[in-house]
Design an enzyme around this catalytic site. Structure first.
Site, mmCIF file in Angstrom:
data_model
loop_
_atom_site.group_PDB
_atom_site.id
_atom_site.type_symbol
_atom_site.label_atom_id
_atom_site.label_comp_id
_atom_site.label_asym_id
_atom_site.label_seq_id
_atom_site.Cartn_x
_atom_site.Cartn_y
_atom_site.Cartn_z
ATOM 1 N N GLY A 14 -31.052 6.906 -42.852
ATOM 2 C CA GLY A 14 -30.630 5.245 -43.002
ATOM 3 C C GLY A 14 -29.954 4.748 -44.234
ATOM 4 O O GLY A 14 -30.202 3.575 -44.667
ATOM 5 N N ARG A 67 -37.852 8.587 -18.716
ATOM 6 C CA ARG A 67 -37.937 7.096 -18.487
ATOM 7 C C ARG A 67 -37.460 6.035 -19.648
ATOM 8 O O ARG A 67 -38.297 5.287 -20.218
ATOM 9 C CB ARG A 67 -39.239 6.874 -18.529
ATOM 10 C CG ARG A 67 -40.068 7.466 -17.288
ATOM 11 C CD ARG A 67 -41.817 7.764 -17.547
ATOM 12 N NE ARG A 67 -42.387 6.664 -17.562
ATOM 13 C CZ ARG A 67 -43.576 6.583 -18.425
ATOM 14 N NH1 ARG A 67 -44.052 7.830 -18.864
ATOM 15 N NH2 ARG A 67 -44.089 5.595 -18.692
ATOM 16 N N MET A 93 -30.589 7.934 -32.353
ATOM 17 C CA MET A 93 -30.420 9.139 -31.535
ATOM 18 C C MET A 93 -30.567 9.021 -30.342
ATOM 19 O O MET A 93 -31.026 10.117 -29.796
ATOM 20 C CB MET A 93 -30.612 10.309 -32.376
ATOM 21 C CG MET A 93 -30.313 10.361 -33.705
ATOM 22 S SD MET A 93 -28.703 10.357 -34.053
ATOM 23 C CE MET A 93 -28.223 12.335 -33.292
ATOM 24 N N ASN A 110 -22.918 -0.590 -32.566
ATOM 25 C CA ASN A 110 -22.994 0.685 -33.151
ATOM 26 C C ASN A 110 -22.106 1.228 -34.141
ATOM 27 O O ASN A 110 -20.705 0.535 -34.133
ATOM 28 C CB ASN A 110 -23.021 1.748 -32.126
ATOM 29 C CG ASN A 110 -23.427 3.053 -32.360
ATOM 30 O OD1 ASN A 110 -24.278 3.136 -33.135
ATOM 31 N ND2 ASN A 110 -22.518 4.127 -31.800
ATOM 32 N N HIS A 112 -20.012 4.537 -35.317
ATOM 33 C CA HIS A 112 -19.739 6.046 -34.837
ATOM 34 C C HIS A 112 -18.666 6.603 -35.986
ATOM 35 O O HIS A 112 -17.517 6.024 -36.358
ATOM 36 C CB HIS A 112 -18.867 5.869 -33.452
ATOM 37 C CG HIS A 112 -18.761 7.252 -33.064
ATOM 38 N ND1 HIS A 112 -19.608 8.189 -32.467
ATOM 39 C CD2 HIS A 112 -17.567 8.137 -32.993
ATOM 40 C CE1 HIS A 112 -19.169 9.456 -32.001
ATOM 41 N NE2 HIS A 112 -17.900 9.369 -32.471
#
Ligand code: GRF
Length: 216
Positions: A14, A67, A93, A110, A112
């Site tokens: 984090g 699921r 992740m 996001n 990257h």
């Protein structure tokens, strides 16, 4: 002015979350951290949230193998309960499904650690070194249904040095991540991001994000 409520999804240490917290506390990022959600009970990111009195929630993925959309429905419940307006993936992740994207259209971003569209996926600093690129960097993008494919909001570039290892390159990139993520969130919060096809334009405005400017 009402502050944009953000929900940060994490799985690990984090450090990007910490940079966002620090920028909010310094007053250079005008947003409110509504909730931090982790799929890992022992993520240090949850500890960081607690230290700053931000609600931290562990949403276990146990029993959700195959699921993913049902797991994402749980995430949507928690995010909506905390009235989140922007979902910020920071080292989360897991692959996001349309269930989450439909609940937050063009409201999931996001970060990257590579210059997309080069090196999507995992272990990208190692891949960049093995490929012999001379520059790498990081990218903040809107999330779509692909893997690291959504419209690009901001990128920052760093040089790759001859004696770099995966660790030294990752650290150089991370320093930039900590700046551009807050900058992108600030643009979103100011309502300045305009998406046209694949292109994201940043509308003019009183730019309060100079603190995060890395590549002039
Ligand atoms: C960062 O390198 C980010 O780009 C990638 O995952 C890492 C998360 O690091 N998506 P941290 O948990 O924010 O320290």
């Amino acid at each position: 002015m009402k502050k944009t409520r953000i929900g940060v999804l994490v799985s690990g240490r984090g450090s990007n979350l910490q940079a966002i917290i620090d920028n909010i506390e310094k007053g250079s990022l005008s947003a409110e951290l509504a909730v931090v959600i982790s799929d890992q009970a022992d993520a240090y990111a949850l500890e960081r949230a607690r230290k700053h009195h931000i609600p931290g929630v562990h949403v276990s993925a146990k029993g959700y193998k195959g699921r993913r959309d049902e797991y994402d429905a749980l995430l949507v419940q928690v995010l909506q309960k905390h009235h989140v307006e922007l979902v910020v993936l920071a080292g989360f992740m897991r692959i996001i499904t349309p269930t989450l994207l439909k609940a937050f259209p063009r409201r999931v971003i996001n970060i990257h650690p590579a210059l997309l569209p080069s090196f999507p996926g995992l272990h990208v600093q190692k891949a960049a070194l093995e490929h012999g690129v001379k520059f790498s960097g990081c990218t903040v993008h809107f999330v779509d249904e692909g893997m690291d494919t959504g419209p690009i909001i901001i990128q920052a570039v760093v040089p790759v040095l001859d004696n770099d290892t995966e660790d030294t390159l990752s650290a150089r990139i991370l320093t930039q991540e900590h700046k551009i993520y807050s900058r992108a969130i600030q643009f979103f919060a100011e309502g300045r991001l305009q998406v046209e096809g694949r292109t994201v334009r940043v509308r003019d405005g009183a730019d309060k994000s100079g603190d995060f400017l890395t590549n002039p």
